[in-house]
Design a protein around this motif. Sequence first.
Motif, mmCIF file in Angstrom:
data_model
loop_
_atom_site.group_PDB
_atom_site.id
_atom_site.type_symbol
_atom_site.label_atom_id
_atom_site.label_comp_id
_atom_site.label_asym_id
_atom_site.label_seq_id
_atom_site.Cartn_x
_atom_site.Cartn_y
_atom_site.Cartn_z
ATOM 1 N N PHE A 48 -28.603 -47.409 -0.525
ATOM 2 C CA PHE A 48 -29.376 -46.328 0.087
ATOM 3 C C PHE A 48 -28.584 -45.031 -0.050
ATOM 4 C CE2 PHE A 48 -30.654 -50.221 2.114
ATOM 5 C CZ PHE A 48 -32.024 -50.110 2.284
ATOM 6 N N HIS A 49 -29.328 -43.938 -0.127
ATOM 7 C CA HIS A 49 -28.732 -42.600 -0.138
ATOM 8 C C HIS A 49 -29.054 -41.935 1.195
ATOM 9 C CE1 HIS A 49 -28.682 -38.216 -0.920
ATOM 10 N NE2 HIS A 49 -27.624 -38.520 -1.669
ATOM 11 N N VAL A 50 -28.017 -41.629 1.959
ATOM 12 C CA VAL A 50 -28.179 -41.088 3.303
ATOM 13 C C VAL A 50 -27.691 -39.642 3.293
ATOM 14 C CG1 VAL A 50 -27.619 -41.343 5.744
ATOM 15 C CG2 VAL A 50 -27.849 -43.365 4.301
ATOM 16 N N ALA A 51 -28.537 -38.709 3.747
ATOM 17 C CA ALA A 51 -28.200 -37.287 3.800
ATOM 18 C C ALA A 51 -28.097 -36.865 5.252
ATOM 19 C CB ALA A 51 -29.245 -36.457 3.072
ATOM 20 N N SER A 52 -26.970 -36.210 5.572
ATOM 21 C CA SER A 52 -26.740 -35.699 6.927
ATOM 22 C C SER A 52 -26.331 -34.234 6.797
ATOM 23 C CB SER A 52 -25.658 -36.513 7.628
ATOM 24 O OG SER A 52 -25.365 -35.953 8.891
ATOM 25 N N GLY A 53 -27.346 -33.343 6.847
ATOM 26 C CA GLY A 53 -27.053 -31.924 6.654
ATOM 27 C C GLY A 53 -26.642 -31.650 5.206
ATOM 28 N N ARG A 54 -25.446 -31.106 5.001
ATOM 29 C CA ARG A 54 -24.931 -30.862 3.653
ATOM 30 C C ARG A 54 -24.162 -32.058 3.094
ATOM 31 N NH1 ARG A 54 -22.564 -24.640 3.990
ATOM 32 N NH2 ARG A 54 -24.537 -23.666 4.631
ATOM 33 N N SER A 55 -23.951 -33.088 3.895
ATOM 34 C CA SER A 55 -23.178 -34.248 3.466
ATOM 35 C C SER A 55 -24.134 -35.327 2.941
ATOM 36 C CB SER A 55 -22.351 -34.811 4.625
ATOM 37 O OG SER A 55 -21.475 -33.820 5.130
ATOM 38 N N HIS A 56 -23.717 -35.990 1.869
ATOM 39 C CA HIS A 56 -24.507 -37.036 1.251
ATOM 40 C C HIS A 56 -23.612 -38.246 1.042
ATOM 41 C CE1 HIS A 56 -27.804 -34.189 0.374
ATOM 42 N NE2 HIS A 56 -26.824 -33.316 0.157
ATOM 43 N N TYR A 57 -24.116 -39.438 1.414
ATOM 44 C CA TYR A 57 -23.344 -40.673 1.321
ATOM 45 C C TYR A 57 -24.226 -41.757 0.716
ATOM 46 C CZ TYR A 57 -20.406 -38.191 4.664
ATOM 47 O OH TYR A 57 -19.632 -37.253 5.289
ATOM 48 N N VAL A 58 -23.565 -42.663 -0.020
ATOM 49 C CA VAL A 58 -24.228 -43.819 -0.606
ATOM 50 C C VAL A 58 -23.768 -45.058 0.137
ATOM 51 C CG1 VAL A 58 -24.544 -45.217 -2.683
ATOM 52 C CG2 VAL A 58 -24.426 -42.719 -2.855
ATOM 53 N N VAL A 59 -24.718 -45.861 0.637
ATOM 54 C CA VAL A 59 -24.429 -47.061 1.412
ATOM 55 C C VAL A 59 -24.859 -48.274 0.611
ATOM 56 C CG1 VAL A 59 -24.874 -48.302 3.553
ATOM 57 C CG2 VAL A 59 -24.723 -45.808 3.570
ATOM 58 N N ASP A 60 -23.944 -49.237 0.471
ATOM 59 C CA ASP A 60 -24.238 -50.492 -0.208
ATOM 60 C C ASP A 60 -24.109 -51.615 0.817
ATOM 61 O OD1 ASP A 60 -24.609 -52.629 -1.845
ATOM 62 O OD2 ASP A 60 -23.145 -52.009 -3.361
ATOM 63 N N LEU A 61 -25.284 -52.150 1.251
ATOM 64 C CA LEU A 61 -25.284 -53.177 2.291
ATOM 65 C C LEU A 61 -24.802 -54.522 1.766
ATOM 66 C CD1 LEU A 61 -28.664 -52.361 4.104
ATOM 67 C CD2 LEU A 61 -26.346 -51.655 4.731
ATOM 68 N N GLU A 62 -24.996 -54.797 0.510
ATOM 69 C CA GLU A 62 -24.590 -56.089 -0.035
ATOM 70 C C GLU A 62 -23.068 -56.217 -0.091
ATOM 71 O OE1 GLU A 62 -25.414 -58.897 -3.984
ATOM 72 O OE2 GLU A 62 -26.180 -56.829 -3.869
ATOM 73 N N GLN A 63 -22.378 -55.151 -0.521
ATOM 74 C CA GLN A 63 -20.917 -55.160 -0.588
ATOM 75 C C GLN A 63 -20.263 -54.684 0.705
ATOM 76 O OE1 GLN A 63 -19.665 -52.943 -4.028
ATOM 77 N NE2 GLN A 63 -20.775 -54.266 -5.465
#
Length: 230
Positions: A48-63
């Motif tokens: 998933f790609h999660v955006a929080s304001g100007r910050s962007h993070y990629v979350v991998d639930l499997e790993q």
Amino acid sequence: MLGRWFYKRREDALNLQTPYSKGVEYILAIREHYAQSMDVQRIDATSFHVASGRSHYVVDLEQGKCECGVFQVEKMPCTHVLAALASAGVHVSHHTCDTYSQECLYATYAHPIYPEEEIDNHKKKSERCRPPKPKDGPGRKKKSRWQSWLEISRKSKKKGKSRRKKPKVYSCSKCKQPGHTRPCPSLLRSKLGGLRAVFRRSTRLSRSFSGGLRGLRGFNGNSVEVYDAY
């Protein structure tokens, strides 16, 4: 005291109504509140790609990874993972470490601690606590200080001698007698006697020669000044 602590926390673990401890439940509740305001975009089935304001993070639930690094360290879902779990419809317990569960908390304090038996102080051997032996530091050792006369007199009464060095006796290099240095008094006396003899001889010569010498000008203790004839 340690037994009372273990008993209280063991009872608290048994009375928990939540799957996790109170501290973990409080942290997850705060993170879920902030996760509701984040934008989540699915990349694939587990990413998933999660955006929080100007910050962007990629979350991998499997790993079990998040680019912020909090999920890998705490083994507890961060705000970005909670936002991804809410978007995927997965429960939080599937990605929370079992260490925070109620069963692990109870197992930590399950073993009772018994008070220590009283030890008879008379039978116990008392060992005297001594300070550690000092070690010599680096470099050359310093010389011992000069002792006062009071310390010397006290030690001389006990041991019969003094440790302080006696002052050096200086002697004259001419007469080799102690008590004085140059100028030597005996040498000055010998010079003074010779000058007096010269003075008498020159006075007799001045009287015998009428036109030769005019006479002596003076005597200052070290030399005699004589004027020659015109």
